[in-house]
Design a protein around this motif. Sequence first.
Motif, mmCIF file in Angstrom:
data_model
loop_
_atom_site.group_PDB
_atom_site.id
_atom_site.type_symbol
_atom_site.label_atom_id
_atom_site.label_comp_id
_atom_site.label_asym_id
_atom_site.label_seq_id
_atom_site.Cartn_x
_atom_site.Cartn_y
_atom_site.Cartn_z
ATOM 1 N N GLY A 126 0.854 -1.178 0.000
ATOM 2 C CA GLY A 126 0.000 0.000 0.000
ATOM 3 C C GLY A 126 0.887 1.224 0.000
ATOM 4 O O GLY A 126 2.042 1.169 -0.434
ATOM 5 N N ALA A 127 0.359 2.328 0.508
ATOM 6 C CA ALA A 127 1.152 3.560 0.541
ATOM 7 C C ALA A 127 0.826 4.337 1.798
ATOM 8 O O ALA A 127 -0.273 4.225 2.353
ATOM 9 N N LEU A 128 1.792 5.120 2.245
ATOM 10 C CA LEU A 128 1.573 6.032 3.367
ATOM 11 C C LEU A 128 1.612 7.464 2.849
ATOM 12 O O LEU A 128 2.509 7.832 2.096
ATOM 13 N N VAL A 129 0.624 8.246 3.270
ATOM 14 C CA VAL A 129 0.482 9.638 2.858
ATOM 15 C C VAL A 129 0.634 10.517 4.093
ATOM 16 O O VAL A 129 -0.061 10.310 5.101
ATOM 17 N N ASN A 130 1.524 11.488 4.022
ATOM 18 C CA ASN A 130 1.763 12.389 5.148
ATOM 19 C C ASN A 130 0.946 13.663 4.998
ATOM 20 O O ASN A 130 1.386 14.641 4.386
ATOM 21 N N ALA A 131 -0.285 13.621 5.509
ATOM 22 C CA ALA A 131 -1.160 14.794 5.535
ATOM 23 C C ALA A 131 -1.401 15.347 4.127
ATOM 24 O O ALA A 131 -1.641 14.589 3.193
ATOM 25 N N HIS A 132 -1.303 16.659 3.988
ATOM 26 C CA HIS A 132 -1.590 17.318 2.710
ATOM 27 C C HIS A 132 -0.362 17.276 1.807
ATOM 28 O O HIS A 132 0.768 17.034 2.255
ATOM 29 N N THR A 133 -0.593 17.530 0.525
ATOM 30 C CA THR A 133 0.500 17.629 -0.443
ATOM 31 C C THR A 133 0.457 19.019 -1.061
ATOM 32 O O THR A 133 -0.384 19.304 -1.915
ATOM 33 N N GLN A 134 1.316 19.888 -0.559
ATOM 34 C CA GLN A 134 1.328 21.284 -1.026
ATOM 35 C C GLN A 134 -0.078 21.896 -0.956
ATOM 36 O O GLN A 134 -0.519 22.603 -1.862
ATOM 37 N N GLY A 135 -0.791 21.605 0.127
ATOM 38 C CA GLY A 135 -2.127 22.155 0.345
ATOM 39 C C GLY A 135 -3.262 21.338 -0.242
ATOM 40 O O GLY A 135 -4.428 21.694 -0.051
ATOM 41 N N ARG A 136 -2.967 20.260 -0.904
ATOM 42 C CA ARG A 136 -4.002 19.410 -1.509
ATOM 43 C C ARG A 136 -4.268 18.211 -0.593
ATOM 44 O O ARG A 136 -3.340 17.489 -0.211
ATOM 45 N N TYR A 137 -5.540 17.995 -0.263
ATOM 46 C CA TYR A 137 -5.926 16.881 0.599
ATOM 47 C C TYR A 137 -6.430 15.713 -0.244
ATOM 48 O O TYR A 137 -6.715 15.856 -1.439
ATOM 49 N N LEU A 138 -6.581 14.572 0.399
ATOM 50 C CA LEU A 138 -6.909 13.347 -0.331
ATOM 51 C C LEU A 138 -8.330 13.297 -0.856
ATOM 52 O O LEU A 138 -8.675 12.378 -1.597
ATOM 53 N N ASP A 139 -9.162 14.261 -0.477
ATOM 54 C CA ASP A 139 -10.503 14.318 -1.069
ATOM 55 C C ASP A 139 -10.529 15.139 -2.351
ATOM 56 O O ASP A 139 -11.572 15.241 -3.010
ATOM 57 N N ASP A 140 -9.400 15.697 -2.743
ATOM 58 C CA ASP A 140 -9.335 16.510 -3.958
ATOM 59 C C ASP A 140 -9.720 15.665 -5.169
ATOM 60 O O ASP A 140 -9.248 14.537 -5.328
ATOM 61 N N PRO A 141 -10.601 16.171 -6.041
ATOM 62 C CA PRO A 141 -11.013 15.398 -7.219
ATOM 63 C C PRO A 141 -9.846 14.914 -8.074
ATOM 64 O O PRO A 141 -9.926 13.851 -8.693
#
Length: 327
Positions: A126-141
């Motif tokens: 799987g993968a690990l995601v550390n919070a936001h990515t340059q202000g983009r969250y995981l609900d971003d389309p």
Amino acid sequence: MKLIALEEHFVTPALVGHGASSASIAEPHVWAEASRRLLDLTEERLEGMDAAGLDMQVLSLNSPGIQAETDPAAAVRQATTVNDFLAGVIANHPDRFSGFAALPLQHPKAAADELERAVTQLGLRGALVNAHTQGRYLDDPLLRVVWERAEHLDVPLYLHPANGVDTAHVFSGHPELVGPMWSWGIDTATHVLRLVFGGVFDDFPNAKLLLGHMGEGLPFALWRMDSRWGFHAHHGIELKRGNPSEYLRHNLYVTTSGVCSAPPLLAALLSLGADHILFGTDYPFEDMGTATEFLRNAPISEADRTKIGHRNAELLLGLASNAPVQA
């Protein structure tokens, strides 16, 4: 008792610089010691695992990892390099290590492709995601392509905290509240709720989300969320399953990482069920021996202890074998 831990951090010399923002929240001597241990993968770490009775660590790149990179092309290169490195470490110690991929979420299509490569070719889980990515969250389309690939591969995304995009005014004058002691938990729990109300789990009903630190307080809040969802204006949002808790009980899995206390463990068990709780130590930021001793002596049934200790990890991550998994 066999123990598999899921939130176990490392870093490579090339990516140490990405952790500068995390370094700013720690006492200098504490961060120096943690940084030294993050770089070690096969000597002191293995000795510590043996001493604590920890059979396997599922390794993941330390926060904020690749997501601190501002150049999308560089992020893609870095993700490929670090995932190849991690696969090599696992190949040398297949009975002791497994791993989560790092993803270049700055480039969503490349992140989805890297997730597939990491799972099907490298054997990562799987993968690990550390919070936001340059202000983009995981609900971003734009990141639906990553969720689509994760659901297709039947692997989880592990959401881990990092410094937020900004700092809420309520923390002004109190920098001691910013970080893992308090603000990170609030930010990460809110990130999870963005996924619920953003329709991610309606679009991908079989997606699996992992969350550390005994669920960042969410198991404690389920009844209240459902009750107030009936009270609040819904602002045009429709939850196909009715209440927020229905999503969290189905799509969310939590680990014990960084929380060695019986009351939150019992709250998570009663709220989510034993099948949705896994073990973690949060190494090197917490002590492995403290974590393993906690689970061995926690006031729970032996059946639940077995599930949390290793069985749920084996089922969720397919850890019966560390061989590459073909989608």
